[in-house]
Design an enzyme around this catalytic site. Structure first.
Site, mmCIF file in Angstrom:
data_model
loop_
_atom_site.group_PDB
_atom_site.id
_atom_site.type_symbol
_atom_site.label_atom_id
_atom_site.label_comp_id
_atom_site.label_asym_id
_atom_site.label_seq_id
_atom_site.Cartn_x
_atom_site.Cartn_y
_atom_site.Cartn_z
ATOM 1 N N ASP A 136 0.808 -1.223 0.000
ATOM 2 C CA ASP A 136 0.000 0.000 0.000
ATOM 3 C C ASP A 136 0.840 1.271 0.000
ATOM 4 O O ASP A 136 0.377 2.329 -0.404
ATOM 5 C CB ASP A 136 -0.858 0.016 1.278
ATOM 6 C CG ASP A 136 -2.325 -0.085 0.945
ATOM 7 O OD1 ASP A 136 -2.641 -0.229 -0.240
ATOM 8 O OD2 ASP A 136 -3.129 -0.009 1.883
ATOM 9 N N HIS A 154 -3.769 8.127 7.934
ATOM 10 C CA HIS A 154 -3.655 6.716 8.339
ATOM 11 C C HIS A 154 -2.307 6.369 8.981
ATOM 12 O O HIS A 154 -2.210 5.341 9.651
ATOM 13 C CB HIS A 154 -3.847 5.788 7.132
ATOM 14 C CG HIS A 154 -5.208 5.863 6.516
ATOM 15 N ND1 HIS A 154 -6.353 5.657 7.256
ATOM 16 C CD2 HIS A 154 -5.609 6.118 5.246
ATOM 17 C CE1 HIS A 154 -7.410 5.783 6.443
ATOM 18 N NE2 HIS A 154 -6.990 6.074 5.229
ATOM 19 N N ASP A 201 -13.056 12.522 5.212
ATOM 20 C CA ASP A 201 -12.563 11.606 4.182
ATOM 21 C C ASP A 201 -13.487 10.374 4.153
ATOM 22 O O ASP A 201 -14.190 10.088 5.122
ATOM 23 C CB ASP A 201 -11.131 11.181 4.568
ATOM 24 C CG ASP A 201 -10.376 10.440 3.482
ATOM 25 O OD1 ASP A 201 -9.565 11.086 2.810
ATOM 26 O OD2 ASP A 201 -10.592 9.223 3.313
ATOM 27 N N HIS A 232 -12.525 7.404 4.316
ATOM 28 C CA HIS A 232 -11.965 6.389 5.210
ATOM 29 C C HIS A 232 -11.868 6.898 6.648
ATOM 30 O O HIS A 232 -11.716 8.102 6.876
ATOM 31 C CB HIS A 232 -10.567 5.980 4.728
ATOM 32 C CG HIS A 232 -10.558 5.420 3.342
ATOM 33 N ND1 HIS A 232 -10.410 6.219 2.228
ATOM 34 C CD2 HIS A 232 -10.710 4.153 2.893
ATOM 35 C CE1 HIS A 232 -10.459 5.447 1.140
ATOM 36 N NE2 HIS A 232 -10.647 4.200 1.521
ATOM 37 N N ASP A 254 -12.314 11.642 -1.575
ATOM 38 C CA ASP A 254 -12.706 10.336 -2.106
ATOM 39 C C ASP A 254 -14.174 10.018 -1.832
ATOM 40 O O ASP A 254 -14.654 8.938 -2.151
ATOM 41 C CB ASP A 254 -11.774 9.209 -1.598
ATOM 42 C CG ASP A 254 -11.378 9.357 -0.152
ATOM 43 O OD1 ASP A 254 -11.943 10.228 0.533
ATOM 44 O OD2 ASP A 254 -10.504 8.590 0.310
ATOM 45 N N TYR A 301 -9.213 10.183 -5.553
ATOM 46 C CA TYR A 301 -8.514 9.394 -6.579
ATOM 47 C C TYR A 301 -9.048 9.640 -7.983
ATOM 48 O O TYR A 301 -8.467 9.178 -8.953
ATOM 49 C CB TYR A 301 -8.522 7.910 -6.159
ATOM 50 C CG TYR A 301 -7.974 7.796 -4.753
ATOM 51 C CD1 TYR A 301 -6.611 7.939 -4.516
ATOM 52 C CD2 TYR A 301 -8.824 7.698 -3.640
ATOM 53 C CE1 TYR A 301 -6.092 7.941 -3.226
ATOM 54 C CE2 TYR A 301 -8.315 7.700 -2.342
ATOM 55 C CZ TYR A 301 -6.951 7.818 -2.153
ATOM 56 O OH TYR A 301 -6.443 7.836 -0.879
HETATM 57 ZN ZN LIG Z 1 -9.661 8.118 2.047
#
Ligand SMILES: [Zn+2]
Length: 435
Positions: free
Chosen positions: A100, A142, A177, A179, A266, A305
């Protein structure tokens, strides 16, 4: 598309925008989002927004500055492998580097540039040079203290919050976000000085897999992490409704002195993540809700993205902060052809269904609102129950099956242990009965 509504204060707002050609060039090398930094900056410039902000040249973070959060061994390893872009170092797996987070030559310099830019933005706020500071190439939420994760090599959001904490007692982190902002939540999970709020997709197998509504922080930090799990397909109106309900509660309970907001794009309709169905208008309404508190506010990017949509989103948000209305037609500039076939600033929601059940959303909101009330009730019960054997009836706020546990409560400390009761999802006792 107007960003001027509800935005009367914007004309007074001083905005710092972190930029240098070298910084953008460094950020463009990130393999997951190649040239995204250039596209975002070029569109902001093409719309003529730069003269309305003070453009600030970012510093590069020193090893010591990054070590405010990251471990020395992680930073030293990143530095070592960065020199020749060695992707096969056996130690890299331990530091989350590889799949990743691929290793490329100069990755350490990239991390230091991003970390330094967010620190520069935070310093502008601390020096009262601006009320809002922007680093769209930041927001890598992250990364852990000793581990790269999910395209994030340095957690610049954590570094920014630590910097803001130098002068501000309570800092609020807001993450919109797609995520879960797991790295930031984890960094501050044990403190009551930083509250983290993350709205995100929460679904089996979806990265990073954390951020359920019953994850509320640990120890002294319990109740200072707020998680809003959402399903696919959510659109502007519903998202804004959930956002404002939660943020009103967060503000009144936490009373922040400064805010850092991660605005990953995203969530946009058309993103390859193909999950949420948002447009920049919805995110801008959420941003304005936070800006109207008139607190020092640091804005970061994050995911995104579909590169053209990400540039559309962050350009629109920049205009929102400045109270400017932009023309729908994308101006002619270096990346103009990327915006076809319509060459329009707007993003239209797709026709995918909204999988968020209204009852589920209501339960999430009432859970978040209820947590603090339960907490107060809970402390009261601790006082009353010290030394008395009681049967505890547990009901999970997350809506899972209630379960029973017993406990002789001799101290507040023991009480905390009991709360992570037999159903093992950190449930919260709602009622108490004498044995
Ligand atoms: Zn994200």
């Amino acid at each position: 598309m107007s960003a001027r509504e509800h935005n009367d204060e914007s004309s007074k707002r001083r905005v710092a925008y972190v930029y240098s050609p070298e910084y953008i060039e460094t950020c463009d090398t990130l393999s997951k989002v190649p040239n995204r930094a250039s596209m975002v900056h070029s569109l902001i410039e093409a719309y003529g927004l730069l003269p309305h902000m003070s453009v600030v040249k970012p510093q590069v973070a020193t090893m010591e500055e990054m070590a405010m959060f990251h471990t020395d061994s992680y930073l030293e390893h990143l530095h070592k492998i960065s020199q020749d872009g060695d992707n096969d170092d056996p130690q890299s797996v331990d530091y989350g580097l590889g799949y990743d987070c691929p290793v490329v030559e100069g990755i350490f310099d990239y991390a230091a540039a991003v970390g330094g830019a967010t620190l520069t933005a935070a310093a502008c706020l601390l020096d009262q040079k601006c009320e809002v500071a922007i680093n769209w190439a930041g927001g890598w939420h992250h990364a852990k203290k000793d581990e790269a994760s999910g395209f994030c090599y340095v957690n610049d959001a954590v570094l920014g919050i630590l910097k803001l904490r130098e002068k501000h007692e309570r800092v609020l982190y807001v993450d919109v976000d797609l995520h879960h902002g797991d790295g930031v939540e984890e960094a501050f999970s044990f403190t009551s000085k930083v509250m983290t709020v993350s709205l995100h997709k929460f679904s089996p197998g979806f990265f990073p897999g954390t951020g359920d509504v019953c994850d509320t922080g640990l120890g002294k930090g319990r109740w200072y992490a707020v998680n809003i799990p959402l399903e696919d397909g959510i659109q502007d109106d519903r998202y804004f409704q959930v956002f404002t309900s939660v943020m009103q509660e967060v503000r009144s309970q936490f009373n922040p002195e400064a805010v850092l907001m991660q605005l990953g794009a995203d969530t946009m309709a058309g993103d390859p993540m193909c999950s949420f169905n948002m447009t920049p208008v919805g995110v801008a309404k959420c941003l304005l809700h936070v800006l109207q508190w008139q607190l020092p506010t640091l804005l970061l990017g994050g995911g995104g993205y579909n590169l053209a949509n990400t540039a559309r989103c962050w350009t629109f948000l920049t205009a929102t902060v400045l109270g400017k209305t932009l023309s729908s037609e994308i101006p002619d500039h270096e990346f103009f052809t990327e915006y076809g076939p319509d060459y329009s600033l707007e993003i239209s929601p797709s026709c995918r269904p909204d999988r968020n059940d209204s009852k589920h959303l209501e339960r999430v909101i009432s859970t978040v609102k209820g947590i603090k009330d339960v907490c107060v009730y809970w402390r009261l019960q601790v006082r009353l129950c010290v030394g008395v054997e009681r049967k505890q009836v547990c009901a999970c706020l997350c809506g899972r099956e209630p379960s029973l546990t017993y406990g002789p409560f001799v101290s507040a400390w023991l009480f905390q242990c009991v709360v992570s009761c037999v159903c093992s999802c950190r449930c919260v006792p709602l009622r108490w009965m004498k044995v």
